[in-house]
Design an enzyme around this catalytic site. Structure first.
Site, PDB file in Angstrom:
ATOM      1  N   ASP A 192     -45.366 -12.162 -41.191  1.00 12.75           N
ATOM      2  CA  ASP A 192     -46.684 -12.135 -41.830  1.00 12.75           C
ATOM      3  C   ASP A 192     -47.035 -10.722 -42.271  1.00 12.75           C
ATOM      4  O   ASP A 192     -46.165  -9.997 -42.743  1.00 12.75           O
ATOM      5  CB  ASP A 192     -47.736 -12.691 -40.860  1.00 12.75           C
ATOM      6  CG  ASP A 192     -48.828 -13.465 -41.577  1.00 12.75           C
ATOM      7  OD1 ASP A 192     -49.653 -12.821 -42.232  1.00 12.75           O
ATOM      8  OD2 ASP A 192     -48.852 -14.701 -41.483  1.00 12.75           O
ATOM      9  N   HIS A 233     -54.146 -11.673 -40.601  1.00 10.36           N
ATOM     10  CA  HIS A 233     -53.538 -13.000 -40.548  1.00 10.36           C
ATOM     11  C   HIS A 233     -52.446 -13.099 -39.487  1.00 10.36           C
ATOM     12  O   HIS A 233     -52.412 -14.041 -38.690  1.00 10.36           O
ATOM     13  CB  HIS A 233     -52.990 -13.337 -41.939  1.00 10.36           C
ATOM     14  CG  HIS A 233     -52.654 -14.772 -42.145  1.00 10.36           C
ATOM     15  ND1 HIS A 233     -51.370 -15.205 -42.389  1.00 10.36           N
ATOM     16  CD2 HIS A 233     -53.426 -15.872 -42.136  1.00 10.36           C
ATOM     17  CE1 HIS A 233     -51.383 -16.519 -42.546  1.00 10.36           C
ATOM     18  NE2 HIS A 233     -52.618 -16.948 -42.398  1.00 10.36           N
ATOM     19  N   SER A 407     -52.352 -22.449 -42.014  1.00  7.67           N
ATOM     20  CA  SER A 407     -51.937 -21.205 -41.372  1.00  7.67           C
ATOM     21  C   SER A 407     -52.136 -21.266 -39.868  1.00  7.67           C
ATOM     22  O   SER A 407     -51.380 -20.674 -39.105  1.00  7.67           O
ATOM     23  CB  SER A 407     -52.747 -20.030 -41.933  1.00  7.67           C
ATOM     24  OG  SER A 407     -52.394 -19.750 -43.251  1.00  7.67           O
TER      25      SER A 407
END
Length: 599
Positions: A192, A233, A407
């Protein structure tokens, strides 16, 4: 975080990022004073030990010392009659044989206190001298506890509705924890925008060997901090997998004793090389790679992995984990608002990835959800703004209960799969797909397209085989018989219609390569590579129907989205807006992931 921020808004072609003080030492005492000071220190130490350590130390020692009870286990060679003689001779009560073979007996003495810190030496000597006694042992108390895991004490665990039984059914994590499985020995890496490795809920599980920064090419995957915290994230995804439990902070990860790493690769220029390197990091050390990204979820893009990334997938499943195969867990996509279809995403529809979809707390299809034939399973995530979302770690050593989208679903699945790997470390990548299919249930998931396939399993393009049940996955993993080596059967079909009709059926009698060395006994995956020329691909619907009647939609109509020339791709990421043959030339590769069983 909005769902689009996690998976749709990714970089480049996908929009793509103190020290403490030491107290000075006092000057050494003069030599003449040292003996006196030493004597004073010793006296003080003894006084402190007597004042504070005496009773407490005694109690602790007592807790560890064996406590002897008034019963003995005795082995005699001549059976019950010999045990009776022994009992009468020494004043024992014969409570009977321990095993059916008549050699071991349980004796109790009424004249001995029920609990003692010392063994009874008199009876020990008597039994030792008797020639008919082969072995004996005075019994001691054994402390045993039921292995029902207490609910984590973390303050935000009450908000983790998807695994604390607040919703029914939840992901059934507590049942697995009660068996003592917490991800111990399993390594997960989150590919990520980085991972906050010093986060108080991550640092103890952080694994530097499972981490790297391929944006700046250094070993430190720490995210780049910006005013908008756009690089949060990866840290959020990591916390879902392996946030530390019972540390009085935030919540708990699904596999809270797993090792967690992070690869920083989305915060900069993204190339096929960077993707391939990220997916190939330490393949003998990392068991599971979790990825919550992909091509743009705009309803127009048809894109997938390049040559090197496809090779990374191939090498991972054939050589990773000592030949058992790397596990690639992938989020299915957040383009539902744009009528996007994850069949057009070459990462989620690869047979080498395990694609994960989302459902809301109420079991509804989320507004961002994409439907496709490649989705295998589903975990919980967010819905509308008023629905509860996912609790996890956040940047700046914080927590959040606002993690959303597919996600958030993929890392939950990665954590559950880590629990299954702890239960059975010898599962191959194909074994895990078989198990996930069987451990996913329709439960209360609502959709209009639930169908029963040829072997009686319910399946949906929104949810795959349904909600993943961690307890069921682990139970089946323990006794799973490994699958046979993979074989591939290729069938070529040539069809030249002029023109393409509104409803066209292309049939073929597939023999599964019968009579050859690669004969297919049971079907796991179907890959369709289709080349065609048409004026507007958004008008096309392509489906695959099995001999047993199972229909998989490979490309759905996307009429609501205007098609712009700059968005045309040939499936390999190459812009074909330049002048060429009339119509929209494309190559569609859709993996029938929902295979895993015939039907």
């Amino acid at each position: 975080m909005a769902p689009g921020a996690g998976r749709a808004l990714v970089p480049t072609r996908r929009f793509g990022r103190g020290r403490g003080l030491r107290r000075p030492r006092p000057a050494p005492a003069p030599a003449a004073m040292r003996p006196a000071l030493t004597a004073l220190w010793l006296r003080l130490a003894v006084a402190v030990a007597l004042a504070f350590g005496g009773p407490l130390a005694t109690r602790r020692a007592s807790a560890r010392a064996p406590i002897y009870v008034s019963s003995w286990a005795v082995r005699v060679s001549q059976g019950y009659q010999e045990a009776e003689r022994l009992a009468r001779k020494f004043g024992f009560l014969n409570l009977g044989q321990i095993f059916p073979d008549g050699q071991y007996f349980h004796l109790r003495h009424r004249g001995v206190v029920q609990q003692s810190l010392t063994p009874h030496w008199g009876h020990r000597l008597r039994l030792k001298k008797d020639p008919k006694v082969q072995w004996f042992e005075q019994q001691t108390l054994r402390r045993r506890v039921k292995r029902s895991l207490a609910v984590p004490t973390d303050p935000w665990f009450s908000k983790q509705w998807y695994m604390n039984k607040e919703v029914k059914p939840d992901l059934n994590i507590l049942q697995v924890w009660s068996q003592g499985l917490t991800g111990q020995g399993v390594v997960v890496s989150v590919l990520d925008d980085g991972i906050e490795k010093d986060h108080p809920d991550l640092w103890a599980n952080y694994d530097p060997l499972a981490s790297y920064d391929f944006n700046d090419y250094d070993p430190d995957p720490q995210p780049r901090y910006t005013p908008s915290d756009e690089n949060r994230h990866g840290t959020r995804c990591a916390g879902e997998v392996a946030a530390i439990a019972n540390n009085g902070f935030c919540g708990a990860g699904v596999a809270f004793n797993a090792r967690i790493g992070g690869v920083r690769m989305l915060d900069g220029t993204i190339t096929d090389v960077i993707e391939a390197q990220s997916l190939s990091l330490q393949p003998q050390h990392i068991h599971i790679y979790s990825a919550s990204w992909g091509p743009e979820d705009d309803g127009r893009t048809v894109d997938g992995p390049g040559i090197l990334t496809r090779e990374a997938f191939r090498r991972g499943v054939t050589k990773g984990r000592g030949g058992l195969g790397t596990l690639f867990i992938w989020a299915s996509g957040n383009g539902g608002l744009h009528y996007d279809n994850c069949n057009c995403d070459g990462y989620t529809n690869s047979i080498h990835t395990l694609s994960v979809g989302s459902t809301t707390q109420q079991g509804r299809v989320p507004w961002y959800s994409e439907a496709c034939a490649s989705t295998l399973t589903t975990t919980y995530s967010s819905g509308v703004a008023t629905d509860p979302q996912i609790v996890t770690t956040d940047l700046h050593h914080q927590c959040t209960n606002k993690h959303t989208g597919t996600s958030a679903s993929a890392p939950l699945a990665a954590g559950i799969i880590a629990l299954a790997l702890e239960a059975n470390p010898f599962l191959t990548w194909r074994d895990m797909q078989h198990l996930v299919v069987r451990a996913s249930r329709p439960a209360q998931l609502q959709a209009e397209d639930w169908r029963t396939n040829g072997v009686g399993r319910q399946v949906s393009h929104h949810y795959g085989y349904g909600l993943l049940d961690a307890g069921l996955l682990v139970d089946m993993a323990r006794t799973w018989v490994p699958t046979r080596p993979q074989k591939k059967c290729t069938v070529n079909v040539l069809h030249n219609p002029t023109p393409i009709l509104p409803l066209m059926h292309v049939g073929n009698n597939v023999s599964a390569c019968a009579g050859s060395h690669n004969y297919i006994r049971s079907l796991e995956h179907v890959q369709v590579q289709l080349s065609l020329s048409y004026s507007r691909r958004g008008d096309l619907e392509i489906s695959l129907t099995s001999p047993m009647g199972t229909r998989s939609t490979l490309v759905a109509i996307r009429d609501a989205v205007p098609l712009h020339a700059a968005a045309l791709w040939d499936g390999g990421g190459h812009d074909i807006a330049a002048p060429g043959p009339p119509g929209d030339q494309q190559r569609v590769c859709a993996a029938g992931h929902r295979g895993a069983v015939p039907g």
